[in-house]
Motif scaffolding. Structure first.
Motif, mmCIF file in Angstrom:
data_model
loop_
_atom_site.group_PDB
_atom_site.id
_atom_site.type_symbol
_atom_site.label_atom_id
_atom_site.label_comp_id
_atom_site.label_asym_id
_atom_site.label_seq_id
_atom_site.Cartn_x
_atom_site.Cartn_y
_atom_site.Cartn_z
ATOM 1 N N GLY A 1 -29.607 67.844 16.805
ATOM 2 C CA GLY A 1 -28.907 67.598 18.050
ATOM 3 C C GLY A 1 -27.474 67.196 17.777
ATOM 4 O O GLY A 1 -26.970 67.269 16.650
ATOM 5 N N LEU A 2 -26.789 66.721 18.819
ATOM 6 C CA LEU A 2 -25.358 66.450 18.761
ATOM 7 C C LEU A 2 -25.004 65.417 17.682
ATOM 8 O O LEU A 2 -24.145 65.660 16.834
ATOM 9 C CB LEU A 2 -24.896 65.955 20.137
ATOM 10 C CG LEU A 2 -23.458 66.220 20.547
ATOM 11 C CD1 LEU A 2 -23.213 67.708 20.700
ATOM 12 C CD2 LEU A 2 -23.142 65.507 21.855
ATOM 13 N N GLY B 1 -24.006 63.007 26.213
ATOM 14 C CA GLY B 1 -25.036 64.033 26.151
ATOM 15 C C GLY B 1 -24.896 65.017 27.288
ATOM 16 O O GLY B 1 -23.819 65.183 27.860
ATOM 17 N N ASN B 2 -26.006 65.656 27.653
ATOM 18 C CA ASN B 2 -25.963 66.701 28.678
ATOM 19 C C ASN B 2 -25.315 66.244 29.979
ATOM 20 O O ASN B 2 -24.521 66.963 30.579
ATOM 21 C CB ASN B 2 -27.388 67.179 28.968
ATOM 22 C CG ASN B 2 -27.894 68.133 27.901
ATOM 23 O OD1 ASN B 2 -27.115 68.855 27.292
ATOM 24 N ND2 ASN B 2 -29.187 68.135 27.666
ATOM 25 N N ARG B 3 -25.644 65.053 30.433
ATOM 26 C CA ARG B 3 -25.153 64.597 31.740
ATOM 27 C C ARG B 3 -23.636 64.409 31.748
ATOM 28 O O ARG B 3 -23.010 64.415 32.808
ATOM 29 C CB ARG B 3 -25.830 63.280 32.111
ATOM 30 C CG ARG B 3 -25.504 62.142 31.153
ATOM 31 C CD ARG B 3 -26.199 60.835 31.528
ATOM 32 N NE ARG B 3 -25.962 59.815 30.531
ATOM 33 C CZ ARG B 3 -24.859 59.094 30.453
ATOM 34 N NH1 ARG B 3 -23.875 59.302 31.313
ATOM 35 N NH2 ARG B 3 -24.709 58.180 29.522
ATOM 36 N N ASP B 4 -23.033 64.235 30.558
ATOM 37 C CA ASP B 4 -21.589 64.058 30.469
ATOM 38 C C ASP B 4 -20.851 65.390 30.355
ATOM 39 O O ASP B 4 -19.621 65.425 30.367
ATOM 40 C CB ASP B 4 -21.231 63.198 29.244
ATOM 41 C CG ASP B 4 -21.900 61.843 29.290
ATOM 42 O OD1 ASP B 4 -21.526 61.045 30.160
ATOM 43 O OD2 ASP B 4 -22.806 61.605 28.473
ATOM 44 N N THR C 1 -30.029 63.904 20.157
ATOM 45 C CA THR C 1 -30.927 63.997 19.007
ATOM 46 C C THR C 1 -31.751 65.263 19.118
ATOM 47 O O THR C 1 -32.049 65.746 20.210
ATOM 48 C CB THR C 1 -31.863 62.783 18.936
ATOM 49 O OG1 THR C 1 -32.598 62.689 20.163
ATOM 50 C CG2 THR C 1 -31.083 61.508 18.721
ATOM 51 N N GLY C 2 -32.126 65.811 17.978
ATOM 52 C CA GLY C 2 -32.852 67.068 17.961
ATOM 53 C C GLY C 2 -34.355 66.876 18.074
ATOM 54 O O GLY C 2 -34.885 65.778 18.034
ATOM 55 N N VAL D 1 -29.907 75.409 8.198
ATOM 56 C CA VAL D 1 -30.072 74.273 9.106
ATOM 57 C C VAL D 1 -30.622 74.754 10.450
ATOM 58 O O VAL D 1 -30.117 75.707 11.025
ATOM 59 C CB VAL D 1 -28.722 73.551 9.316
ATOM 60 C CG1 VAL D 1 -28.841 72.486 10.395
ATOM 61 C CG2 VAL D 1 -28.254 72.934 8.002
ATOM 62 N N GLY D 2 -31.655 74.092 10.947
ATOM 63 C CA GLY D 2 -32.185 74.406 12.261
ATOM 64 C C GLY D 2 -31.318 73.809 13.356
ATOM 65 O O GLY D 2 -30.989 72.621 13.310
ATOM 66 N N LEU D 3 -30.933 74.623 14.340
ATOM 67 C CA LEU D 3 -30.017 74.180 15.385
ATOM 68 C C LEU D 3 -30.652 74.314 16.756
ATOM 69 O O LEU D 3 -31.415 75.244 17.021
ATOM 70 C CB LEU D 3 -28.729 75.026 15.360
ATOM 71 C CG LEU D 3 -27.913 74.984 14.067
ATOM 72 C CD1 LEU D 3 -26.788 75.994 14.145
ATOM 73 C CD2 LEU D 3 -27.368 73.589 13.826
#
Length: 392
Positions: free
Chosen positions: A346-347, A95-98, A339-340, A328-330
């Motif tokens: 989300g991813l 995720g973001n931290r990676d 996850t969104g 599709v909502g992004l």
């Protein structure tokens, strides 16, 4: 070697790669991977679900497409198991931290985030052994692997021959020089990072004129996302089309198929905007990106038509385009959430969307054969002129 500001290219010479290309098979397959930030999860999922994908003679990538380009070049069945690493990177384990770290002195520095966590992640998911294997394939086959960056000082789009650079890693390994192999791997990763560094969002990446990591005390160029200049890397495609045309003199049945994976939406549906700069700027950027992507695809079709001297519509070649459904909502493209929220993907959900997309229609996928655009009623091709929410 210092690159002249008047040069037509910077980085590696595309003509050298064109000369190395060989059209030995009956089919020539090209894969173009666009930028799109975290939306690259769609393209990664598509590759994962595309069970009968061909071997690609040319793979190019911009930004997030540059990250996954080596895995696509190696292919699903390679001994280094590249698709497993691709699933790790885009399928929800990370995720973001990676990928990024916030620069807490913003706005007093040049970006909101740094990509140093992604550098560490690349060492795990794109190791020296995998890069050396790409080099082996490049030497054995002449298949091409290219990515692009933007030199912010000169404004040039820069071409980087990752196939040749991977071959240098292989040579260092075969010579038993692990230090050099590690240094060349670091350079390889650095170019991918440079292609992914969206200006202001991510810190620009210093690159020496020869593409290596700059030495201490040197004055490097600052490179950023290749998507600043081009959303899809297409430099080699005209030369390859001309090579196919020449080979048809002795093999009239030789086929050319260009697959373009757009890690974004090709049309931005109507939105209800509210007064304020953030809303207006964000909407403007979305419209600009989708417009540039459609323009790039149209340019590709024109270039190949001209190089082959017979158009796609006349059966001279095939173009297949994949993109994220405009309905599709992004999440924002720079957000690497697993996850969104608020019904936006989300991813991990976007990775699964790509996999499902590729597995649809009995494994044939939902490709648009041609150019997605308003009025094109071919399967999976028609885009709306407008549509979406009604606004008060």
């Amino acid at each position: 070697m210092q690159v002249s500001l008047a040069a037509e290219f910077c980085g590696d010479d595309p003509a050298a790669g064109n000369r190395a290309f060989r059209t030995s098979g009956r089919e020539v397959n090209v894969l173009l991977l666009s930028g799109g930030g975290s939306r690259g999860a769609f393209g990664a999922g598509l590759l994962e679900g595309w069970r009968d994908s061909p071997e690609f003679d040319l793979v190019t990538g911009i930004s997030t497409g540059a990250v996954m380009a080596t895995w696509a070049y190696l292919g699903r069945d390679n001994v280094t198991d590249p698709y497993r690493q691709m699933a790790r990177a885009y399928g929800g384990e990370m995720g973001n931290r990676d990928v990024r770290a916030r620069r807490w002195l913003f706005p007093f520095v040049d970006s909101v985030y740094t990509l140093e966590p992604l550098r560490k992640t690349l060492r795990e998911v794109l190791p020296t052994s995998m890069i050396a294997e790409a080099g082996r394939l490049y030497r054995a086959s002449g298949r091409q692997l290219w990515i692009g960056t933007t030199n912010l000082e000169t404004g040039q789009f820069c071409h980087w021959n990752l196939g040749e650079r991977a071959a240098r890693v292989l040579d260092a390994q075969l010579a038993g020089d692990q230090v050099l192999a590690a240094d060349l791997t670091r350079d390889y990763h650095n170019l991918i990072l440079a292609s992914s560094a969206m200006p202001a969002v991510f810190k620009t990446i210093p690159v020496a004129a020869d593409g290596s990591m700059p030495e201490a005390g040197s004055i490097p160029y600052h490179h950023a996302d290749g998507g600043v200049s081009r959303t899809i890397y297409v430099q080699q495609i005209e030369a390859i089309a001309r090579a196919v045309n020449e080979s048809r003199q002795s093999d009239a049945a030789k086929k050319l198929t260009v697959y373009a994976v757009v890690n974004n939406q090709l049309v931005s549906p109507r939105q209800c905007l509210h007064p304020g700069m953030e809303s207006m700027v964000g909407r403007s950027v979305d419209l600009l990106v989708s417009s540039l992507l459609r323009s790039n695809l149209s340019d590709i079709a024109e270039e190949v038509d001209e190089a082959l001297a017979v158009s796609r519509k006349q059966g001279g070649w095939t173009m297949k385009v994949a993109s994220i459904d405009y309905r599709v909502g992004l999440l924002p493209a720079e957000t690497f959430e697993k996850t969104g929220t608020d019904r936006r993907l989300g991813l991990s959900e976007l990775f699964q969307l790509g996999t499902t997309w590729a597995e649809a229609d009995g494994g044939r996928g939902l490709w648009c054969e041609g150019l997605p655009e308003p009025g094109n009623t071919s399967p999976n091709c028609e885009l709306p002129v407008s549509g979406g929410a009604e606004c008060d």
